[in-house]
Design an enzyme around this catalytic site. Structure first.
Site, PDB file in Angstrom:
ATOM      1  N   ASN A  67       2.256   1.625   4.353  1.00  0.00           N
ATOM      2  CA  ASN A  67       2.564   0.356   5.048  1.00  0.00           C
ATOM      3  C   ASN A  67       2.264   0.433   6.562  1.00  0.00           C
ATOM      4  O   ASN A  67       2.951  -0.173   7.379  1.00  0.00           O
ATOM      5  CB  ASN A  67       4.009  -0.087   4.791  1.00  0.00           C
ATOM      6  CG  ASN A  67       4.317  -1.524   5.217  1.00  0.00           C
ATOM      7  OD1 ASN A  67       5.417  -1.840   5.621  1.00  0.00           O
ATOM      8  ND2 ASN A  67       3.334  -2.411   5.137  1.00  0.00           N
ATOM      9  N   CYS A 108      -1.483   0.974   7.375  1.00  0.00           N
ATOM     10  CA  CYS A 108      -2.931   0.716   7.506  1.00  0.00           C
ATOM     11  C   CYS A 108      -3.363  -0.553   6.762  1.00  0.00           C
ATOM     12  O   CYS A 108      -3.645  -1.578   7.385  1.00  0.00           O
ATOM     13  CB  CYS A 108      -3.742   1.907   6.996  1.00  0.00           C
ATOM     14  SG  CYS A 108      -3.448   3.442   7.902  1.00  0.00           S
ATOM     15  N   ARG A 109      -3.424  -0.493   5.426  1.00  0.00           N
ATOM     16  CA  ARG A 109      -4.038  -1.577   4.654  1.00  0.00           C
ATOM     17  C   ARG A 109      -3.146  -2.799   4.485  1.00  0.00           C
ATOM     18  O   ARG A 109      -3.566  -3.934   4.773  1.00  0.00           O
ATOM     19  CB  ARG A 109      -4.470  -1.060   3.265  1.00  0.00           C
ATOM     20  CG  ARG A 109      -5.579  -0.048   3.307  1.00  0.00           C
ATOM     21  CD  ARG A 109      -5.719   0.678   1.991  1.00  0.00           C
ATOM     22  NE  ARG A 109      -4.531   1.502   1.709  1.00  0.00           N
ATOM     23  CZ  ARG A 109      -4.330   2.181   0.604  1.00  0.00           C
ATOM     24  NH1 ARG A 109      -5.229   2.115  -0.369  1.00  0.00           N
ATOM     25  NH2 ARG A 109      -3.245   2.911   0.449  1.00  0.00           N
ATOM     26  N   ASP A 118      -8.481   3.977   1.341  1.00  0.00           N
ATOM     27  CA  ASP A 118      -7.404   4.218   2.301  1.00  0.00           C
ATOM     28  C   ASP A 118      -7.976   4.743   3.619  1.00  0.00           C
ATOM     29  O   ASP A 118      -8.431   5.883   3.691  1.00  0.00           O
ATOM     30  CB  ASP A 118      -6.413   5.225   1.706  1.00  0.00           C
ATOM     31  CG  ASP A 118      -5.114   5.255   2.483  1.00  0.00           C
ATOM     32  OD1 ASP A 118      -5.130   4.861   3.666  1.00  0.00           O
ATOM     33  OD2 ASP A 118      -4.094   5.655   1.895  1.00  0.00           O
ATOM     34  N   CYS A 133       0.864  -1.185   0.000  1.00  0.00           N
ATOM     35  CA  CYS A 133       0.000   0.000   0.000  1.00  0.00           C
ATOM     36  C   CYS A 133       0.898   1.232   0.000  1.00  0.00           C
ATOM     37  O   CYS A 133       2.070   1.137  -0.353  1.00  0.00           O
ATOM     38  CB  CYS A 133      -0.996  -0.032   1.157  1.00  0.00           C
ATOM     39  SG  CYS A 133      -0.265   0.046   2.801  1.00  0.00           S
TER      40      CYS A 133
HETATM   41  P1  4NP Z   1      -1.830   2.914   4.005  1.00  0.00           P
HETATM   42  O1  4NP Z   1      -2.395   4.320   4.513  1.00  0.00           O
HETATM   43  O2  4NP Z   1      -1.268   3.152   2.624  1.00  0.00           O
HETATM   44  O3  4NP Z   1      -3.037   2.026   3.966  1.00  0.00           O
HETATM   45  O4  4NP Z   1      -0.803   2.507   5.019  1.00  0.00           O
HETATM   46  C1  4NP Z   1      -1.612   5.487   4.569  1.00  0.00           C
HETATM   47  C2  4NP Z   1      -0.803   5.703   5.644  1.00  0.00           C
HETATM   48  C3  4NP Z   1      -0.077   6.883   5.712  1.00  0.00           C
HETATM   49  C4  4NP Z   1      -0.170   7.818   4.706  1.00  0.00           C
HETATM   50  C5  4NP Z   1      -0.984   7.584   3.622  1.00  0.00           C
HETATM   51  C6  4NP Z   1      -1.697   6.419   3.553  1.00  0.00           C
HETATM   52  N1  4NP Z   1       0.554   9.054   4.794  1.00  0.00           N
HETATM   53  O5  4NP Z   1       0.349   9.912   3.910  1.00  0.00           O
HETATM   54  O6  4NP Z   1       1.334   9.236   5.723  1.00  0.00           O
END
Ligand code: 4NP
Length: 155
Positions: free
Chosen positions: A11, A13-14, A124, A8
């Site tokens: 790294n 959340c998803r 997200d 994702c």
């Molecule tokens: P992920 O979510 O891609 O599902 O881990 C996010 C976590 C952090 C950020 C964006 C998406 N960020 O912009 O910091």
């Protein structure tokens, strides 16, 4: 040994949620020694961090371990190392292809595991706050993915 990498953006959340959920299902099936799982992000903001609180909370609620998980960035060697690279959205896929350089890597998109869902990307939750929705999608998709791996690879 079969290996799966979820990717994702951050790294946190998803993809770590998918890593923990799939690893849990693998253990339930007694396949820990046959299938390994990891996750990575295309962005570098959270390197070394544990999963996001929202991800941890929903994993806790479902009795799924996220012990020792720390965010890392996707690297070109992942394309040699992993059999399945599963991206959470189209933008992750585009970013992963850039890291891959000239190497050929077959990418899967998580929502292709759930063709009957209207959503074509895993939303997200870092921005939506809806970790419950993401968990439902990831739980269902990991069931499909595990069946597929068992069918294709595990004897
Ligand atoms: P992920 O979510 O891609 O599902 O881990 C996010 C976590 C952090 C950020 C964006 C998406 N960020 O912009 O910091």
């Amino acid at each position: 040994m079969v290996s799966v990498l979820f990717v994702c953006l951050g790294n946190i959340c998803r993809s770590p949620m998918a890593e923990a959920v799939l690893r849990h299902k693998i253990a339930e099936r007694g396949l820990t020694r046959q299938i390994t799982v990891d996750s990575a992000g295309t962005g570098n903001w959270h390197i070394g961090k544990a999963p996001h609180e929202g991800t941890r909370r929903i994993l806790d609620a479902n009795g799924i371990s996220y012990e020792n998980m720390a965010a890392r960035i996707v690297r070109s060697s992942d394309f040699e190392q992993f059999d399945y690279i599963v991206c959470m959205d189209q933008s992750n896929g585009a970013n992963v292809r850039k890291v891959a350089g000239g190497e050929e890597a077959e990418l899967l998109f998580f929502m292709d595991l759930l063709p009957h869902e209207k959503l074509r990307e895993v939303p997200d939750p870092y921005f939506t706050g809806n970790f419950e929705q993401v968990y439902e999608l990831i739980n269902a998709g990991c069931d499909v993915l595990l069946e597929r791996i068992i069918h294709e690879q595990v004897e």
